[in-house]
Structures are given as structure tokens and as C-alpha cells.
Scaffold this motif. Structure first.
Motif, mmCIF file in Angstrom:
data_model
loop_
_atom_site.group_PDB
_atom_site.id
_atom_site.type_symbol
_atom_site.label_atom_id
_atom_site.label_comp_id
_atom_site.label_asym_id
_atom_site.label_seq_id
_atom_site.Cartn_x
_atom_site.Cartn_y
_atom_site.Cartn_z
ATOM 1 N N THR A 21 75.379 -13.833 37.224
ATOM 2 C CA THR A 21 74.808 -15.122 36.839
ATOM 3 C C THR A 21 74.193 -15.069 35.431
ATOM 4 N N GLU A 22 73.486 -13.979 35.138
ATOM 5 C CA GLU A 22 72.814 -13.902 33.828
ATOM 6 C C GLU A 22 73.805 -13.762 32.677
ATOM 7 N N LEU A 23 74.855 -12.947 32.881
ATOM 8 C CA LEU A 23 75.818 -12.726 31.788
ATOM 9 C C LEU A 23 76.937 -13.767 31.792
ATOM 10 N N GLY A 24 77.015 -14.529 32.854
ATOM 11 C CA GLY A 24 78.027 -15.589 32.915
ATOM 12 C C GLY A 24 79.441 -15.058 33.085
ATOM 13 N N ALA A 25 79.592 -14.100 34.019
ATOM 14 C CA ALA A 25 80.941 -13.548 34.249
ATOM 15 C C ALA A 25 81.903 -14.678 34.610
ATOM 16 N N THR A 26 83.105 -14.604 34.022
ATOM 17 C CA THR A 26 84.103 -15.646 34.310
ATOM 18 C C THR A 26 85.207 -15.140 35.219
ATOM 19 N N MET A 27 85.322 -13.806 35.314
ATOM 20 C CA MET A 27 86.332 -13.236 36.222
ATOM 21 C C MET A 27 85.733 -12.079 37.007
ATOM 22 N N LEU A 28 86.287 -11.908 38.204
ATOM 23 C CA LEU A 28 85.777 -10.882 39.100
ATOM 24 C C LEU A 28 86.938 -9.992 39.537
ATOM 25 N N CYS A 29 86.721 -8.681 39.515
ATOM 26 C CA CYS A 29 87.739 -7.759 40.021
ATOM 27 C C CYS A 29 87.090 -6.875 41.072
ATOM 28 N N CYS A 30 87.481 -7.031 42.336
ATOM 29 C CA CYS A 30 86.960 -6.192 43.414
ATOM 30 C C CYS A 30 87.833 -6.394 44.647
ATOM 31 N N THR A 31 87.485 -5.713 45.731
ATOM 32 C CA THR A 31 88.268 -5.928 46.946
ATOM 33 C C THR A 31 87.984 -7.335 47.470
ATOM 34 N N PRO A 32 88.948 -7.955 48.147
ATOM 35 C CA PRO A 32 88.717 -9.303 48.658
ATOM 36 C C PRO A 32 87.560 -9.362 49.653
ATOM 37 N N SER A 33 87.370 -8.281 50.427
ATOM 38 C CA SER A 33 86.275 -8.331 51.400
ATOM 39 C C SER A 33 84.927 -8.275 50.682
ATOM 40 N N TYR A 34 84.846 -7.479 49.619
ATOM 41 C CA TYR A 34 83.564 -7.434 48.901
ATOM 42 C C TYR A 34 83.312 -8.755 48.172
ATOM 43 N N ALA A 35 84.374 -9.343 47.644
ATOM 44 C CA ALA A 35 84.218 -10.632 46.955
ATOM 45 C C ALA A 35 83.700 -11.687 47.927
ATOM 46 N N THR A 36 84.197 -11.646 49.149
ATOM 47 C CA THR A 36 83.747 -12.627 50.147
ATOM 48 C C THR A 36 82.277 -12.391 50.490
ATOM 49 N N TYR A 37 81.925 -11.131 50.597
ATOM 50 C CA TYR A 37 80.529 -10.808 50.878
ATOM 51 C C TYR A 37 79.628 -11.279 49.733
ATOM 52 N N LEU A 38 80.075 -11.018 48.513
ATOM 53 C CA LEU A 38 79.316 -11.493 47.347
ATOM 54 C C LEU A 38 79.184 -13.019 47.406
ATOM 55 N N GLY A 39 80.298 -13.673 47.728
ATOM 56 C CA GLY A 39 80.316 -15.144 47.796
ATOM 57 C C GLY A 39 79.337 -15.676 48.823
ATOM 58 N N GLU A 40 79.331 -15.041 49.997
ATOM 59 C CA GLU A 40 78.417 -15.506 51.049
ATOM 60 C C GLU A 40 76.962 -15.313 50.626
ATOM 61 N N THR A 41 76.695 -14.161 50.020
ATOM 62 C CA THR A 41 75.321 -13.877 49.597
ATOM 63 C C THR A 41 74.880 -14.868 48.510
ATOM 64 N N ILE A 42 75.778 -15.136 47.582
ATOM 65 C CA ILE A 42 75.445 -16.071 46.501
ATOM 66 C C ILE A 42 75.143 -17.461 47.085
ATOM 67 N N GLN A 99 91.613 -18.627 51.025
ATOM 68 C CA GLN A 99 91.021 -19.964 50.983
ATOM 69 C C GLN A 99 89.503 -19.911 51.105
ATOM 70 N N LYS A 100 89.048 -19.035 51.977
ATOM 71 C CA LYS A 100 87.607 -18.896 52.164
ATOM 72 C C LYS A 100 86.947 -18.427 50.858
ATOM 73 N N LEU A 101 87.544 -17.409 50.276
ATOM 74 C CA LEU A 101 87.005 -16.830 49.038
ATOM 75 C C LEU A 101 87.007 -17.865 47.906
ATOM 76 N N GLU A 102 88.099 -18.602 47.806
ATOM 77 C CA GLU A 102 88.201 -19.598 46.733
ATOM 78 C C GLU A 102 87.130 -20.675 46.886
ATOM 79 N N SER A 103 86.864 -21.077 48.141
ATOM 80 C CA SER A 103 85.856 -22.129 48.275
ATOM 81 C C SER A 103 84.437 -21.571 48.149
ATOM 82 N N LEU A 104 84.230 -20.331 48.593
ATOM 83 C CA LEU A 104 82.894 -19.739 48.457
ATOM 84 C C LEU A 104 82.475 -19.618 46.990
ATOM 85 N N LEU A 105 83.434 -19.206 46.146
ATOM 86 C CA LEU A 105 83.083 -18.934 44.742
ATOM 87 C C LEU A 105 83.634 -19.975 43.777
#
Ligand code: DLL
Length: 439
Positions: free
Chosen positions: A178-199, A226-232
Motif C-alpha cells: 500500500t505504501e509503495l503502491g505496488a501495481t503487480m504481484l508475483c506469488c503463489t495463488p493461495s498466498y495471493a488469496t490470503y493476502l487479498g482476504e487480509t487486505i 475469480q475469487k482472487l481477481e475480485s478480492l484484489l
């Protein structure tokens, strides 16, 4: 020792070139790779000799089926340097992944191989909409695993600003994102979903600048996308690869999200029937087999991945002319990929064999809870343990959990179950229940 040809690396039009042009390039590179392998790798030369195949018998991609296969066991048997086709002094990087015996599978990369790999990931990032205006947060692990360094190199190559976070420490990931304004994310889909839920739980979604990401290293489904796309609120693209062939980027999705483009100027993909080993036509599911065309450190010829998918040569609306591979729907062996880590039942078995109080029966149960893979290991106790040593049960349970963590590299929930409570089998023991429902 035969010296490899140095390939011209950066070829921005390679993904869109005429198929007939690419085929010429593939034929030329295949001939070169076969000669290199035959002359410099004794194991493969012996295997070709045993089949009566000489390098000159391989002139075009159509001759590929004459060549013997390579397997993960070859890497283990020849660990660490037996399969090198290059002089050790020309190897600039070792990358690896977990194997069945606790010994990692390692591959040696020359500078040429690192360049090729970098280009493959750069293409993936470009195809997911990335470029030099982007800020790419890499939360794949950095180290022997190819995810972190691979994504890093690719993002670097497209000129993006890279945030090399590595995996874990979710709060810090979110703060940086959030602070650096990342525009792209590279990680496993499960971790991305976890990040998305936490955010979302933290109410920070509107602070995000994310637009897309390259997610891979483990199987995932269209529903997860679909879940990941809508979460983030992003475009989530699949990216595939394996250490032996060149890390992430062997194949990648474009924003059309209709299968992964295979980097065909660097690798040849085939689908075979895992039992008869006969090649199968496009559209038929089977085991994915790769031949590297430009690798010089540890080239691979007809390497059996054990991953199951289909290939298609139908044109993609994006204009890239490569064939595409579908999502991976399963594996032909018993390897599980849990949170990006390769787990074999035999590794778990190795953690149990010499422990007192444990019977030789166990079961691995994998579930997906809140988009994160969870491993539960059920282990049968001996009669003696169960009836006479109740006070020691908790200690034994903790010991097993610790061993699994150190040998396999992931945390598992360990449950000690009463004697004779796990199902017995007369044929092959079924040691895995995978409830992730990935088909
Ligand atoms: O997982 C390389 C990678 C890193 C790919 C980051 C994508 C992103 P290994 O650790 O050698 O390499 O594991 C390779 O992981 O044979 C598949 O079973 C599985 N795998 C990799 N990507 C995908 C994917 C990296 N997109 C093994 N979908 C492979 C499904 C995947 N499975």
C-alpha cells in the motif's frame, strides 16, 4: 568438451513469429542440443546408444519421439553435477526444489541459461500487462526455489521497479504494497488469496494500486482465479515452470486468460500417454514432456514432468503464435504441491520409520481452508503406545510435527490415531486424500 553455441537472447518478436519460421529455429536448436547432450552427458549418451539412436538421426522436431526420456530420478541419481553438459566453471547459478528423499533436485544454470530464463519471465510479466512503469512486488520465496529470483529477474528485465519481499510476513507485505503502491504481484495463488482476504479484513482495499499479477508454482482453479481477481480487483494470470527446465516462465498466460503460451523458441512441449509413453494429439489430456532448446548448463531432452494438462495450437486473440497449455489438473505420480512446496508421501514416511510407538500406517489429508492449503498427517499408534503410554502421546505428536517441518519444509497438523483405524489396502496403499478438488 563440445562448446555450446551462444544464443542471441533477446528476441521481442519470438512470441509472434510465423510458426514455420519458429519451426526452423526449433529444428536447428534441437539438433544442437542433442549433439551437446550426447557428447557431454555420459548418462544420456548411454541411453541413446542403448536405443541405437545417433545425434544425426535427430534432424527435425518430428524425430523427437526417437529420443529416450529423462526423469526426476535421473537428477537424483546424478546429483549434483552428473547431468551437466557444461564445464563446472561455466555454471553461475544453482537452483533447486524439494525431492522425494530429502535430497533436493538441483539444476546448474550457465549465464546463458539465466538470460534465457530471465527473458521467459520478462515475457510473462509483459503478457500480464507489466512494463517499466510498474512496481512489482515479488512474494515468492527467494533462494534455491526459482520463484523469487525468477520473478525478480523478469521484472528487472522489463525495467519495472522491483520490491523483493520474498514470502511470509503478511502485515509487512501489505504495508509495503500500500505504501509503495505496488501495481503487480508475483506469488503463489493461495498466498495471493490470503493476502487479498487480509487486505479486505483490514479495510485497505481502496489503498491498493494493484492491476495484475503472475501466479503459479502450484495448481489452482478458474474459481480461485475469480475469487482472487475480485478480492484484489486485478487480472490474475497463471505462470508455469519447473526448476529442471528453467524455473517460472516456461509457459504463461496473457490477459486473454485462455491457457498458457509456451515459450516455444526455448522449449518444446509434448503430451504423452503416461502408461504407453506414446505422444498424444493436441486437445487430449496426458503427461507434459519438455525438451529444452537453448539451455546449455543442464539441457533436458524429453523430460517427463508428471504434470497433466492439454496443449492447443488454436490461435490466441493476443496475437502470440505459440501453442498454449491448459491449467495443470493433476500429476501422474504421488507428489503433492502444497503451498508451493513439493511433498512426497515417502518423505513423511521417512520421518516416521524409526520412531517408537508409531505403526507403519499413515495418511496425508490435504484441504483448502480459506484459500490456503492445509496438510494433516494421521499416524497410527502401536497398541503399546495407545494403551500403556498415554502420557507420552503428546510428546510423540510434537516430535513428528517437528520432523515433518524440518524434512519437508512445511507445517502439518499431526494426529495420532488408534491402532488399526486407518483403511488398509490390498493393492497399492492409498496414502493421500486430496480434498482440494482441482479438476
Ligand atoms: O514451482 C517454478 C515456479 C515458480 C513456477 C513460480 C511458477 C511460479 P518447482 O519448485 O521445480 O518449480 O516445481 C515444479 O510445480 O512440475 C508443477 O507440478 C508445479 N507447478 C508449477 N507451476 C504451476 C502452475 C516451480 N502454474 C512443479 N500450475 C511443476 C500448476 C504448477 N502447477
Amino acid at each position: 568438451m563440445k562448446q555450446p553455441k551462444v544464443h542471441k537472447i533477446y528476441n521481442p518478436i519470438a512470441e509472434c513469429m510465423e510458426r514455420s519460421e519458429r519451426r526452423k529455429l526449433q529444428n536447428e536448436r534441437l539438433r544442437e542440443t542433442v549433439r551437446l547432450e550426447y557428447e557431454n552427458v555420459p548418462l544420456y549418451r548411454a541411453r541413446m546408444d542403448a536405443k541405437g539412436v545417433k545425434p544425426e538421426d535427430i534432424q527435425t522436431v518430428d524425430d523427437l519421439r526417437k529420443l529416450p526420456f529423462m526423469e526426476k530420478t535421473d537428477l537424483r541419481d546424478e546429483f549434483p553435477f552428473g547431468l551437466l553438459a557444461a564445464d563446472k566453471k561455466d555454471i553461475v547459478r544453482i537452483q533447486g526444489s524439494s525431492g522425494t528423499t530429502g535430497k533436493p533436485i538441483v539444476s546448474g544454470y550457465t549465464q546463458n541459461d539465466v538470460e534465457v530464463w530471465t527473458e521467459m519471465v520478462a515475457r510473462a510479466i509483459t503478457a500480464a500487462g507489466g512494463g517499466q512503469d510498474d512496481i512489482v512486488q515479488v512474494c515468492y520465496g527467494y533462494g534455491l526455489f526459482t520463484g523469487g529470483l525468477g520473478a525478480h529477474q523478469g521484472a528487472d528485465r522489463v525495467g519495472a521497479m522491483v520490491i523483493p519481499m520474498s514470502s511470509g510476513n503478511t502485515q509487512r507485505q501489505i504495508m509495503m504494497m500500500t505504501e509503495l503502491g505496488a501495481t503487480m504481484l508475483c506469488c503463489t495463488p493461495s498466498y495471493a488469496t490470503y493476502l487479498g482476504e487480509t487486505i479486505n479484513d483490514m479495510g485497505l482495499k481502496d489503498k491498493l494500486k494493484l492491476k495484475s499479477g503472475c501466479f503459479g508454482a502450484e495448481p489452482w482453479t478458474e474459481e480461485m482465479r475469480q475469487k482472487l481477481e475480485s478480492l484484489l480487483d486485478i487480472d490474475a494470470c497463471d505462470i508455469y515452470g519447473l526448476t529442471e527446465i528453467g524455473g517460472p516462465g516456461v509457459a504463461f498466460e496473457c490477459l486473454e486468460k485462455h491457457g498458457m503460451h509456451v515459450n516455444e523458441d526455448h522449449v518444446l512441449a509434448e503430451i504423452i500417454d503416461p502408461v504407453t509413453e506414446e505422444p498424444l494429439p493436441y486437445g487430449t489430456p496426458g503427461e507434459l514432456v519438455f525438451t529444452t532448446l537453448t539451455k546449455t548448463g543442464m539441457p533436458m531432452l524429453r523430460y517427463r514432468t508428471h504434470d497433466i494438462c492439454t496443449l492447443t495450437d488454436e490461435p490466441c486473440a493476443c496475437g502470440r503464435t505459440t501453442i498454449r497449455m491448459s491449467r495443470i489438473t493433476g500429476r501422474t505420480d504421488d507428489m503433492l504441491v502444497i503451498r508451493g512446496v513439493n511433498v512426497f508421501p515417502s518423505q513423511i514416511e521417512a520421518c516416521l520409520v524409526d520412531l517408537e510407538g508409531v505403526a507403519p500406517f499413515y495418511m496425508l489429508i490435504v484441504d483448502r481452508v480459506n484459500s490456503t492449503d492445509k496438510l494433516e498427517v494421521q499416524v497410527e499408534m502401536t497398541e503399546e503406545m495407545f494403551s500403556d503410554k498415554i502420557s507420552e502421546i503428546e510428546e510423540l505428536r510434537c516430535r513428528i510435527a517437528e520432523r515433518i517441518k524440518s524434512v519437508v519444509g512445511i507445517s502439518a497438523k499431526v494426529q495420532l490415531v488408534p491402532p488399526k483405524s486407518l483403511p488398509r489396502s490390498e493393492g497399492k496403499a492409498k496414502r493421500i486424500i486430496d480434498n482440494r478438488n482441482l479438476h
